[in-house]
Design an enzyme around this catalytic site. Structure first.
Site, PDB file in Angstrom:
ATOM      1  N   PHE A   4      86.988 120.568 -24.264  1.00 16.38           N
ATOM      2  CA  PHE A   4      87.341 121.872 -23.712  1.00 16.38           C
ATOM      3  C   PHE A   4      87.246 121.791 -22.202  1.00 16.38           C
ATOM      4  O   PHE A   4      86.203 121.430 -21.660  1.00 16.38           O
ATOM      5  CB  PHE A   4      86.421 122.981 -24.230  1.00 16.38           C
ATOM      6  N   ASP A  90      84.631 115.871 -16.635  1.00 16.51           N
ATOM      7  CA  ASP A  90      84.350 117.300 -16.642  1.00 16.51           C
ATOM      8  C   ASP A  90      82.848 117.464 -16.856  1.00 16.51           C
ATOM      9  O   ASP A  90      82.341 117.233 -17.953  1.00 16.51           O
ATOM     10  CB  ASP A  90      85.144 117.961 -17.767  1.00 16.51           C
ATOM     11  N   LYS A 119      79.832 126.792 -13.077  1.00 14.79           N
ATOM     12  CA  LYS A 119      78.733 127.453 -13.771  1.00 14.79           C
ATOM     13  C   LYS A 119      77.428 127.367 -12.977  1.00 14.79           C
ATOM     14  O   LYS A 119      77.163 128.190 -12.118  1.00 14.79           O
ATOM     15  CB  LYS A 119      78.582 126.913 -15.193  1.00 14.79           C
TER      16      LYS A 119
END
Length: 272
Positions: A4, A90, A119
């Site tokens: 993802f 990622d 984040k």
């Protein structure tokens, strides 16, 4: 597969979860997905000369905290070097101390060409960043790329302050030590078949027949926030500053939730 990378059109196209694609088709072309951790499949996928980069999560978060086989990232780095293609990692879920290292790729001591972070970089302030080797970053010059809030001063100030605090508290060390304790506590719970992950990014794999979504609902009613990214799996990613006492409290609540759901699903009169 199982990766993802986000919900822009390009990152959705790179995401190896077809069910997430449906609402956004047509998507950009040119991405190929292969089973995570399968070096042979990756070797075949990068055989065409048109392949320019491999994009991976250092640990797959949305797939249920899938840790790659030992040596996999090292082998991928070697493959990319042999084929003259970029290795892009990622680290949005795993970066900045979460797994017990500043970046999860450091568990294998490799050097990627491009890394994305977000984040935790802003400690709640929306911010994301992409860094690359100097020669790779030189592919962009001023004006090539931008966004409405890119480089926003308040977010960048929050990022700088967050990085300073993460260094001051030794965030990787906290995650490694507290994560090891949480892993042991989770593994001792009735209803938990196994625990996987690194540092404070962990997944509790439930015994067959237990509904992870029902467990998260029961736990939420008791004051504990969890999520079930895939069937049969609970994902736990507490704050890096979580205390041992808070871990004990959370595991206690989870134990009650597991018992409640297990009792209901076996006709034992649990709350669900």
């Amino acid at each position: 597969m199982g990766s993802f990378h986000g919900r822009t059109l390009a990152t959705l196209a790179a995401t190896g979860q077809p069910k997430k694609h449906e609402a956004f088709r047509p998507l950009p072309e040119g991405f190929r997905s292969v089973p995570y951790g399968d070096l042979g499949a990756l070797e075949q996928a990068v055989a065409p000369a048109s392949v320019t980069a491999v994009l991976l999560e250092a640990i797959e978060g949305e797939a249920g905290v899938i840790v790659p086989p030992a040596g996999y990232l090292t082998a991928v780095r070697r493959l990319c070097d042999e084929r003259g293609i970029l290795l892009m990692l990622d680290e949005i879920q795993t970066g900045l101390g979460r797994t017990g290292r500043w970046f999860a790729f450091q568990h294998e001591a490799i050097r990627p060409d491009v890394v994305t972070v977000a984040k935790s970089l802003g400690n709640g302030m929306p911010i994301g960043a992409c860094w690359a080797r100097r020669d790779i970053a030189a592919a962009f010059v001023a004006g090539d790329h931008g966004s409405t809030f890119g480089g926003q001063p308040l977010a960048c100030a929050a990022g700088i302050a967050t990085l300073a605090e993460l260094e001051a508290i030794d965030a990787p060390g906290l995650a490694e030590r507290t994560g090891a304790y949480l892993e042991r506590r989770l593994g001792a719970l009735a209803g938990v078949a196994s625990v996987r992950g690194k540092g404070l990014l962990l997944a509790a794999v439930l015994e067959p027949g237990l509904d992870a979504t029902e467990v998260t609902r029961s736990a939420l009613g008791l004051g504990l926030v969890l999520n079930a990214p895939v069937p049969g799996v609970l994902r736990l990613a507490p704050p890096l500053t979580v205390s041992i006492a808070e871990v004990d409290e959370a595991v206690g609540i989870l134990g009650v939730a597991l018992e409640s759901v297990s009792g209901a699903e076996t006709g034992g009169g649990g709350r669900w």
